[in-house]
Every structure is written in C-alpha cells, then in structure tokens.
Design a protein around this motif. Structure first.
Motif, PDB file in Angstrom:
ATOM      1  N   GLU A  36     -21.115  51.183 -36.915  1.00  0.00           N
ATOM      2  CA  GLU A  36     -20.729  51.050 -38.322  1.00  0.00           C
ATOM      3  C   GLU A  36     -19.236  50.759 -38.467  1.00  0.00           C
ATOM      4  N   MET A  37     -18.427  51.415 -37.649  1.00  0.00           N
ATOM      5  CA  MET A  37     -16.981  51.164 -37.710  1.00  0.00           C
ATOM      6  C   MET A  37     -16.675  49.707 -37.378  1.00  0.00           C
ATOM      7  N   VAL A  38     -17.314  49.189 -36.340  1.00  0.00           N
ATOM      8  CA  VAL A  38     -17.095  47.799 -35.939  1.00  0.00           C
ATOM      9  C   VAL A  38     -17.604  46.864 -37.029  1.00  0.00           C
ATOM     10  N   ALA A  39     -18.790  47.134 -37.552  1.00  0.00           N
ATOM     11  CA  ALA A  39     -19.363  46.271 -38.593  1.00  0.00           C
ATOM     12  C   ALA A  39     -18.475  46.241 -39.834  1.00  0.00           C
ATOM     13  N   ARG A  40     -17.980  47.405 -40.246  1.00  0.00           N
ATOM     14  CA  ARG A  40     -17.096  47.443 -41.417  1.00  0.00           C
ATOM     15  C   ARG A  40     -15.826  46.638 -41.169  1.00  0.00           C
ATOM     16  N   ASP A  41     -15.269  46.754 -39.976  1.00  0.00           N
ATOM     17  CA  ASP A  41     -14.060  46.008 -39.659  1.00  0.00           C
ATOM     18  C   ASP A  41     -14.335  44.502 -39.647  1.00  0.00           C
ATOM     19  N   VAL A  42     -15.445  44.110 -39.042  1.00  0.00           N
ATOM     20  CA  VAL A  42     -15.812  42.689 -39.000  1.00  0.00           C
ATOM     21  C   VAL A  42     -15.970  42.151 -40.412  1.00  0.00           C
ATOM     22  N   LEU A  43     -16.685  42.886 -41.249  1.00  0.00           N
ATOM     23  CA  LEU A  43     -16.900  42.443 -42.630  1.00  0.00           C
ATOM     24  C   LEU A  43     -15.584  42.329 -43.382  1.00  0.00           C
ATOM     25  N   GLY A  44     -14.713  43.288 -43.175  1.00  0.00           N
ATOM     26  CA  GLY A  44     -13.417  43.240 -43.842  1.00  0.00           C
ATOM     27  C   GLY A  44     -12.595  42.041 -43.407  1.00  0.00           C
ATOM     28  N   ARG A  45     -12.540  41.800 -42.091  1.00  0.00           N
ATOM     29  CA  ARG A  45     -11.791  40.652 -41.571  1.00  0.00           C
ATOM     30  C   ARG A  45     -12.406  39.338 -42.061  1.00  0.00           C
ATOM     31  N   PHE A  46     -13.716  39.256 -41.988  1.00  0.00           N
ATOM     32  CA  PHE A  46     -14.424  38.044 -42.389  1.00  0.00           C
ATOM     33  C   PHE A  46     -14.194  37.773 -43.871  1.00  0.00           C
ATOM     34  N   HIS A  47     -14.329  38.794 -44.679  1.00  0.00           N
ATOM     35  CA  HIS A  47     -14.144  38.664 -46.120  1.00  0.00           C
ATOM     36  C   HIS A  47     -12.732  38.181 -46.443  1.00  0.00           C
ATOM     37  N   THR A  48     -11.735  38.778 -45.811  1.00  0.00           N
ATOM     38  CA  THR A  48     -10.342  38.391 -46.037  1.00  0.00           C
ATOM     39  C   THR A  48     -10.111  36.931 -45.665  1.00  0.00           C
ATOM     40  N   GLU A  49     -10.605  36.525 -44.511  1.00  0.00           N
ATOM     41  CA  GLU A  49     -10.416  35.141 -44.057  1.00  0.00           C
ATOM     42  C   GLU A  49     -11.106  34.153 -44.997  1.00  0.00           C
ATOM     43  N   ILE A  50     -12.294  34.499 -45.453  1.00  0.00           N
ATOM     44  CA  ILE A  50     -13.029  33.600 -46.351  1.00  0.00           C
ATOM     45  C   ILE A  50     -12.300  33.465 -47.682  1.00  0.00           C
ATOM     46  N   LEU A  51     -11.800  34.574 -48.196  1.00  0.00           N
ATOM     47  CA  LEU A  51     -11.056  34.507 -49.454  1.00  0.00           C
ATOM     48  C   LEU A  51      -9.788  33.673 -49.309  1.00  0.00           C
ATOM     49  N   ARG A  52      -9.208  33.672 -48.124  1.00  0.00           N
ATOM     50  CA  ARG A  52      -7.993  32.891 -47.889  1.00  0.00           C
ATOM     51  C   ARG A  52      -8.277  31.385 -47.845  1.00  0.00           C
ATOM     52  N   ILE A  53      -9.536  31.014 -47.622  1.00  0.00           N
ATOM     53  CA  ILE A  53      -9.893  29.589 -47.642  1.00  0.00           C
ATOM     54  C   ILE A  53      -9.696  29.045 -49.050  1.00  0.00           C
ATOM     55  N   GLY A  54     -10.006  29.882 -50.035  1.00  0.00           N
ATOM     56  CA  GLY A  54      -9.757  29.518 -51.430  1.00  0.00           C
ATOM     57  C   GLY A  54     -10.552  28.322 -51.891  1.00  0.00           C
ATOM     58  N   SER A  55      -9.865  27.361 -52.499  1.00  0.00           N
ATOM     59  CA  SER A  55     -10.530  26.197 -53.089  1.00  0.00           C
ATOM     60  C   SER A  55     -10.579  25.014 -52.137  1.00  0.00           C
ATOM     61  N   LYS A  56     -10.306  25.221 -50.868  1.00  0.00           N
ATOM     62  CA  LYS A  56     -10.290  24.122 -49.895  1.00  0.00           C
ATOM     63  C   LYS A  56     -11.689  23.695 -49.457  1.00  0.00           C
ATOM     64  N   PHE A  57     -12.725  24.305 -50.007  1.00  0.00           N
ATOM     65  CA  PHE A  57     -14.084  24.031 -49.563  1.00  0.00           C
ATOM     66  C   PHE A  57     -14.560  22.634 -49.924  1.00  0.00           C
ATOM     67  N   SER A  58     -15.219  22.008 -48.973  1.00  0.00           N
ATOM     68  CA  SER A  58     -16.014  20.827 -49.275  1.00  0.00           C
ATOM     69  C   SER A  58     -17.454  21.320 -49.433  1.00  0.00           C
ATOM     70  N   VAL A  59     -18.348  20.461 -49.876  1.00  0.00           N
ATOM     71  CA  VAL A  59     -19.750  20.846 -50.013  1.00  0.00           C
ATOM     72  C   VAL A  59     -20.297  21.247 -48.646  1.00  0.00           C
ATOM     73  N   ARG A  60     -20.011  20.430 -47.654  1.00  0.00           N
ATOM     74  CA  ARG A  60     -20.495  20.725 -46.300  1.00  0.00           C
ATOM     75  C   ARG A  60     -19.874  22.009 -45.762  1.00  0.00           C
ATOM     76  N   GLY A  61     -18.578  22.215 -45.992  1.00  0.00           N
ATOM     77  CA  GLY A  61     -17.910  23.426 -45.528  1.00  0.00           C
ATOM     78  C   GLY A  61     -18.500  24.678 -46.149  1.00  0.00           C
ATOM     79  N   ARG A  62     -18.822  24.591 -47.433  1.00  0.00           N
ATOM     80  CA  ARG A  62     -19.423  25.728 -48.140  1.00  0.00           C
ATOM     81  C   ARG A  62     -20.811  26.032 -47.573  1.00  0.00           C
ATOM     82  N   LYS A  63     -21.582  24.980 -47.310  1.00  0.00           N
ATOM     83  CA  LYS A  63     -22.923  25.180 -46.735  1.00  0.00           C
ATOM     84  C   LYS A  63     -22.821  25.788 -45.342  1.00  0.00           C
TER      85      LYS A  63
END
Length: 195
Positions: free
Chosen positions: A123-150
């Motif tokens: 659970e500790m590892v999963a929570r950390d992974v989710l937190g890191r993943f969430h932060t990185e995804i939010l940092r992508i911001g509006s740079k998404f293309s349709v393919r990138g989002r998919k």
C-alpha cells in the motif's frame, strides 16, 4: 536516571532507528518506479499527433507504454520479494487448533500479521506511485494531443489494474484522471469526426 527513564530513552531511540530502517527499505522499493516516472511530463509522446496515412485504416486501441508496464512488473515483483515474510503457510484449518489451546477465535495468527505487514508495504508503494504519477500527469497540462491523451488513458488504466490486482485501493486521483481522460477523449473524438 531511573530504570524507567533509561527504558523510555532506549525505546525512543529504537523507534527512531526503526523509522530510519523503514525509510531505507521504502527507498529501495520505490527507486525503480521513481526512475520510470520522474520527468514523465516532459516526454513528447503526450503532444504527438497520429500520423496521417493515405489509407483510411482503423485505429486500434493503444497498449500500455513500456514505462508503465515496467512499473507494473516491479510492483508485482514486490509480492514475490515480500513472500518469504508472509509466514510458513502452515495455517490452522478452521481455527481448530487455536480453539483447542484455549486461544480466542478472533486473535490474529503470526501468518496473518505478516500478511498485513506485507500488504502495508504494498500500500505504501502504491500510494507513492499514484502520487508521483498524478503529479507528473498534472504537469503535462494542456500539452495533450488526442493520441497522447488516449495513450495516457491506456497507461493509467493499466496502472489501476495492477494496483487492483495487488488488492490495493486505487484512490480518487486515478479514478478522477481516468474520468477526465475519458471525457476529453470522447469530446476530441467527436471533434475529429466532424472534421
């Protein structure tokens, strides 16, 4: 100093040492994942457009990216690494032996305690992974293309499946990201169809 003061001081030092040990173990468990996730928001794949072809071929669903399958493989390998600490596997059948020895039926066996300890680390590892993943995804911001989002939706779905397989709650961050990625993908697909 009295014996109780010495004992309290020793106990406090042991607790500090335990916390340091846990941090070292956790750091070792998360390091391969951290290497895969750090800098994710800078990758060009999120803004790449699908290549236009002269042929009008159907677009198939995307597979999870290599980085996220490595994360999943590492998380699943943690189960094997923790397995030696899960107990001997010689559990009592229907609690019969425990009742014969006068033990309460609800008391936890050493094997159950070690299973919960292993689950604690997962659970500790999963929570950390989710937190890191969430932060990185939010940092992508509006740079998404349709393919990138998919592609990101496929990656997030894969990660959620791995975490569910580990019997760890995915949390609201991943569920919210999947919802947003699904809504935006549907809207973008409608715009593409109109053009």
């Amino acid at each position: 100093e009295s014996k109780s003061q010495i004992f309290d001081k020793t106990l406090g030092q042991a607790d500090k040492l335990e916390k340091i040990g846990e941090k070292i173990v956790f750091s070792g468990m998360i390091r391969p994942i951290k290497c895969q996730v750090d800098g994710l928001h800078t990758w060009d794949v999120w803004s790449e457009e699908a290549s236009k072809s002269m042929l009008n071929l159907p677009e198939f669903s995307l597979q999870p990216s290599d980085y996220v399958t490595k994360i999943g493989e590492h998380m699943l390998s943690l189960v094997q690494q923790l397995e030696p600490y899960l107990g001997s596997g010689e559990e009592m059948e229907d609690g019969e032996e425990g009742e014969e020895k006068g033990e309460e039926r609800g008391s936890a066996s050493p094997a159950a305690n070690s299973r919960s300890e292993a689950h604690y680390w997962l659970e500790m590892v999963a929570r950390d992974v989710l937190g890191r993943f969430h932060t990185e995804i939010l940092r992508i911001g509006s740079k998404f293309s349709v393919r990138g989002r998919k592609q990101l939706k496929a990656d997030v779905s894969y990660l959620a499946n791995v975490i569910n397989a580990l019997d760890v709650e995915c949390g609201d961050n991943i569920k919210e990201l999947l919802r947003l990625l699904t809504e935006n993908t549907a809207a973008e697909n409608a715009l593409e169809a109109e053009q």
